[in-house]
Write an enzyme that holds these catalytic residues in place. Structure first.
Site, PDB file in Angstrom:
ATOM      1  NE  ARG A  80      17.361 -30.145  66.249  1.00 32.11           N
ATOM      2  CZ  ARG A  80      17.821 -30.793  65.204  1.00 32.11           C
ATOM      3  NH1 ARG A  80      17.290 -31.952  64.854  1.00 32.11           N
ATOM      4  NH2 ARG A  80      18.802 -30.310  64.479  1.00 32.11           N
ATOM      5  CE1 TYR A 208      20.953 -29.180  76.297  1.00 31.14           C
ATOM      6  CE2 TYR A 208      20.435 -28.929  73.971  1.00 31.14           C
ATOM      7  CZ  TYR A 208      21.207 -28.606  75.071  1.00 31.14           C
ATOM      8  OH  TYR A 208      22.221 -27.688  74.950  1.00 31.14           O
ATOM      9  CE  LYS A 217      15.050 -26.373  65.538  1.00 29.75           C
ATOM     10  NZ  LYS A 217      15.412 -25.479  64.441  1.00 29.75           N
ATOM     11  CG  HIS A 237      15.527 -24.976  59.999  1.00 29.42           C
ATOM     12  ND1 HIS A 237      16.614 -25.808  59.878  1.00 29.42           N
ATOM     13  CD2 HIS A 237      15.623 -24.399  61.210  1.00 29.42           C
ATOM     14  CE1 HIS A 237      17.337 -25.738  60.985  1.00 29.42           C
ATOM     15  NE2 HIS A 237      16.776 -24.895  61.797  1.00 29.42           N
ATOM     16  CB  SER A 259      20.906 -27.507  63.302  1.00 26.33           C
ATOM     17  OG  SER A 259      19.588 -27.881  63.010  1.00 26.33           O
ATOM     18  CB  CYS A 261      24.947 -23.827  59.103  1.00 31.49           C
ATOM     19  SG  CYS A 261      25.361 -25.553  58.860  1.00 31.49           S
ATOM     20  CG  ASN A 265      26.953 -16.098  64.200  1.00 28.71           C
ATOM     21  OD1 ASN A 265      26.619 -15.699  65.312  1.00 28.71           O
ATOM     22  ND2 ASN A 265      27.843 -17.059  64.027  1.00 28.71           N
ATOM     23  CG  ASP A 286      15.739 -22.099  64.454  1.00 36.01           C
ATOM     24  OD1 ASP A 286      16.636 -22.510  63.692  1.00 36.01           O
ATOM     25  OD2 ASP A 286      15.055 -22.861  65.159  1.00 36.01           O
ATOM     26  NE  ARG A 375      21.588 -25.368  70.622  1.00 36.74           N
ATOM     27  CZ  ARG A 375      20.989 -25.319  69.434  1.00 36.74           C
ATOM     28  NH1 ARG A 375      20.314 -24.257  69.060  1.00 36.74           N
ATOM     29  NH2 ARG A 375      21.114 -26.330  68.600  1.00 36.74           N
TER      30      ARG A 375
END
Ligand code: OXD
Ligand code: MN
Length: 590
Positions: A80, A208, A217, A237, A259, A261, A265, A286, A375
């Site tokens: 981004r 992208y 976003k 977010h 983003s 972080c 997971n 997200d 990604r």
């Protein structure tokens, strides 16, 4: 005479409002062909085959990675671009110091120039999509026009795209317009413009991720946050995760992190062996749309239907579900490839790269084999832990909201806010070390309130007021927390193992929300004492636990001072309640 059944009407005739807009864009961009996306599997197969043929997609080893592909972006187009992203409101003040701003007329003229004739010789794809479950009153619609078939494939996975979405648009008449062209992929001719007052996005010069997949976003955060303010909800977010405890009760947590972080997971966490009986379900990784419900609780949907996740670091120990999920039906972007045509990335812990993300023979002198922001795009349905309630039209009720950042120092492992208003301050005060998700320097601490610095479509001061207003409407609000999985010692060693072990912290939060767990009161909020956490079977020294749960008064005094300086730029628009909360923390710090 009977009319033709609705379902067989050509897409171009379903919604006159969409058709009119497509026609004006066709006139401006002059494509060779127009393709309305049905969203069918056969259409996607065909587009995939076309991109394989043109060399834009490489098929990966069919035996080990069935139906997986690799796309390589332009090396100048890998993340981004926040400095080229604008919010174009009529009044500059409405965009706020947190956004780049341009006057709408100036931005429209600039973009018109760029879009003029830009699709000559290309196909214009019309992508109608729904953000959120198709049958949910909380969902919202959009149409992306793009000249990138790669974007279409991504939108197919990330949104509910195609005919059903267009039928809903035709029925309701309201949709966000997103116009996208990859242009020449020239970073000097690249802009991501948002016109929230017109529900319009214009993006040029990048193919992208968040620059190009406009549902993500641009729509689901920047435009939606603006819309949510006027409609009384929140677009955030945040991941959404369901946690079932050994008693069989499931509670949902939403968590906002900057983003790259670890949101994916955490959303897909596997309980450690030492916590038997726990089960974790992913609702989203997200973005969360949070609505006050009739019962006074906050209810969340995930507007997306897939994951556009960071690949490096994914392995069976860090994220078993993600590791399994991306072994089939996955589109990789900018990873490396092994000699036997399998995708490879740093942290995979098996195989070795033969070709790097730019398609060159791998040479460590060129840097990482996979790009740090490489990604995977994959359907949420591939996730073995996908929640059976992820598609519930009313969403899931949220018991706790977690804010967090990547901080070597200062922020303890976890603390709980005193109440909602204090929690808004805690969220607003998030700061984090920057990552590869956006272009620019990596590893410098920047303020990232609610992890929304790059994504809030209006003035943060108004946004904090909106958060305060939402809290006032909730008779049973979620409890608000802050975490930091990334605390280090003086040698740079991480003090907390993270990943599955984070469940210990989440479990404490849920016990707090239920009024059962203990804590100690500090100036910044309530922290668990070591005995309040389930640490059974955890391999962390008692001294490290002490350190993780320590509030360093002097460091916090300087943190508060820094934050006060940051807030000053919001001037008189800053909610008085937020300043009062900050004064309170400062007073308690002594
Ligand atoms: C993302 C980001 O891609 O936050 O999710 O950058
Ligand atoms: Mn994100």
């Amino acid at each position: 005479m009977a009319t033709a059944p609705h379902a067989i009407l050509p897409l171009s005739r379903l919604s006159p409002a969409v058709a009119d807009w497509v026609e004006s864009v066709r006139h401006l961009t002059q494509p060779a062909a127009v393709h309305w996306c049905e969203g069918s599997e056969s259409e996607i197969r065909q587009l995939t085959a076309q991109l394989e043929q043109s060399g834009e997609l490489l098929r990966l080893d069919e035996k080990t990675f069935p139906n997986c592909h690799l796309a390589r972006s332009n090396p100048q187009d890998v993340a981004r671009v926040e400095h080229l992203t604008f919010v174009c409101t009529r009044n500059k003040e409405d965009a706020g110091p947190n956004n780049n701003w341009m006057a709408p007329a100036e931005a429209r003229a600039k973009m018109r120039n760029l879009f003029q004739g830009c699709m000559k010789g290309r196909t214009l794809y019309v992508v109608p999509y729904c953000m959120g479950p198709l049958n949910s009153p909380l969902s919202r619609y959009g149409v992306e026009i793009t000249d990138s078939a790669y974007v279409v494939l991504n939108m197919y996975t990330m949104t509910r795209m195609g005919r059903p979405a267009l039928e809903l648009i035709a029925r309701t008449g309201r949709f966000v317009k997103g116009l996208h062209s990859t242009g020449e992929l020239d970073p000097n001719r690249r802009f991501i413009m948002h016109f929230p007052e017109e529900l319009l996005i214009e993006s040029y010069g990048s193919g992208y991720g968040g620059n190009a997949l406009l549902g993500k976003k641009c729509h689901a955060l920047r435009i939606a946050s603006f819309q949510a303010r006027t409609e009384g909800w929140l677009a955030e977010h945040m991941l959404i995760v369901g946690l079932r405890n050994p008693r069989g009760e499931t509670h949902y947590v939403a968590a906002a992190f900057p983003s790259a972080c670890g949101k994916t997971n955490l959303a897909m966490l596997i309980p450690p062996d030492s916590m038997p009986g726990w089960k974790v379900f992913t609702v989203g990784d997200d973005i969360a749309w949070l609505h006050p419900g009739p019962d006074g609780r906050l209810w969340a949907i995930n507007p997306e239907s897939g994951y556009f996740g960071v690949v490096p670091g994914t392995n069976p120990e860090t994220n078993r579900n993600a590791y399994d999920m991306i072994r089939h039906d996955t589109l990789f972007t900018n990873v490396a490839v092994t000699a036997d045509n399998q995708p490879w990335w740093e942290g995979l812990k098996e195989g070795k790269p033969a070709t790097d993300w730019q398609g060159r023979p791998y040479d460590p002198a060129n840097g990482p084999a996979a790009h740090p922001n490489s990604r995977f795009t994959v359907s949420a349905k591939n996730n073995p832990g996908y929640s059976p309630h992820a598609e519930d039209p009313q969403g899931v009720p949220i018991s706790a909201i977690v804010f967090g950042g990547r901080r070597r120092t200062v922020a303890p492992l976890v603390y709980q806010s005193r109440d909602w208003a204090h929690g808004v301050l805690v969220g607003a005060s998030v700061a984090s070390e920057t990552t590869a998700a956006a272009t620019g320097q990596v590893g410098v601490v920047r303020r990232d309130p609610m992890a929304m610095q790059p994504f809030c479509g209006y003035n943060f001061a108004d946004y904090w007021q909106h958060w305060l207003d939402i809290g006032a409407k909730l008779s049973n609000p979620p409890k608000l927390f802050h975490v930091n999985w990334f605390r280090r010692d003086e040698q740079g060693r991480f003090l907390w193992p993270g990943y599955g072990e984070n469940l210990r912290v989440l479990a404490w939060m849920l016990e707090r929300a239920a009024g059962r767990a203990g804590a100690t009161q500090t100036a910044i909020g309530s922290l668990p004492r070591p005995e309040d956490l389930n640490l059974a079977g955890l391999n962390v020294a008692a001294a490290d636990v002490q350190e993780l749960l320590r509030v360093d008064q002097a460091a916090w005094r300087s943190e508060v001072g820094e934050f006060r300086k940051y807030l000053a730029q919001y001037g008189s628009r800053l909610p008085a309640k937020l300043t009062e909360q900050l004064d309170g923390v400062e007073r308690r710090l002594g």
